[in-house]
Motif scaffolding. Structure first.
Motif: not given
Length: 272
Positions: A134, A138, A246, A251, A266-269, A271
């Motif tokens: 977790s 970014r 996943e 990511t 996990h694309p949130d990392r 930007v």
């Protein structure tokens, strides 16, 4: 110790013209990895085909990412003196751990340089238990896009041979911290992780791992065990790699080349 790029006579044909010259080839030799626990018992764990160089990091990284030893418990790494043939002295490495070791499934036959999980009898046996990652950095997309060229510029033995994979550890700003080459893509990753482990830098929660080829399941697993939350590859991931990423909170970026890339987990990392 053997050269990473020995010379060999070759016949080269260019435009129908035949010449004889000496060419550099990527070295490939077996290395036996042994582990010694606090009880003093030494156990052979694996034989892997690798490119000589950074052998101590390779052995340490392999044992850490395969769950045989815990990060931070390695007290000594050395070539073995008790080999029958002197020419094999630098092909046997023993890692000593201050805590009990878990050798795991039998891998004590030669694994090819193309194989990260050869010798393991079942998928369940190779899944190193680790909690999903977790947090983590970014990474700006424009920084991510610079990493393949930076890693390629660090591939000195590839320049001489054209036959090696590479792995690089980057900070979120795109700075290259560690770069290693090997004929096996998983070995290159182990050399990176082992270098960090011997420096006491694990886990690598604030870093990005970049590999020069495809991303298979074993590379995702090794990144997760090392605590690396972002893994990028210039080529494709496998379906099992995407599923593992996943599940493990990694990511996973593939086809990172030119001005584009794909994000598989996990694309949130990343930007935009």
């Amino acid at each position: 110790m053997s050269s990473a790029a020995p010379r060999r006579p070759v016949i080269a044909v260019r435009g129908g013209v035949r010449t004889t010259r000496r060419d550099r080839l990527a070295a490939e030799e077996p290395m036996e990895i042994r582990v010694t626990g606090p009880d003093g018992v030494t156990t052979p764990v694996a034989v892997t085909m690798r490119t000589p160089g950074d052998d101590f990091a390779l052995a340490t990284g392999f044992l850490v990412t395969e769950g045989v030893v815990e990060p931070g418990t390695v007290t000594r790494v050395a070539y073995c003196d008790d080999v029958e043939r002197e020419d094999q002295r630098f092909n046997v490495v023993t890692v000593r751990s201050a805590r009990p070791v878990t050798p795991g499934p039998d891998r004590a036959h030669a694994a090819t340089s193309a194989c990260g999980i050869c010798g393991v009898t079942s998928l369940d046996a190779v899944e190193v238990r680790c909690d999903p990652l977790s947090g983590g950095p970014r990474v700006p997309a424009d920084v991510l896009l610079t990493m393949p060229d930076v890693l390629r510029a660090a591939q000195r033995v590839f320049d001489a041979t054209g036959g090696l994979h590479a792995a690089g550890l980057f900070d979120p700003g795109g700075g290259l911290r560690i770069a290693r080459e090997d004929i096996g893509r998983h070995n290159a990753v182990d050399k990176v992780v082992g270098t960090a482990a011997l420096a006491g830098d694990l886990p690598l929660h604030d870093h990005v791992l970049m590999v020069s080829g495809r991303a298979g399941f074993e590379i995702v697993q090794k990144a997760a065990v090392a605590g690396i939350p972002v893994l990028a590859a210039v080529s494709a991931p496998s379906s099992l790699a995407a599923a593992a990423a996943e599940r493990l909170g990694v990511t996973l970026v593939g086809f990172l080349r030119g001005d584009g890339y794909n994000v598989y987990a996990h694309p949130d990392r990343i930007v935009p």
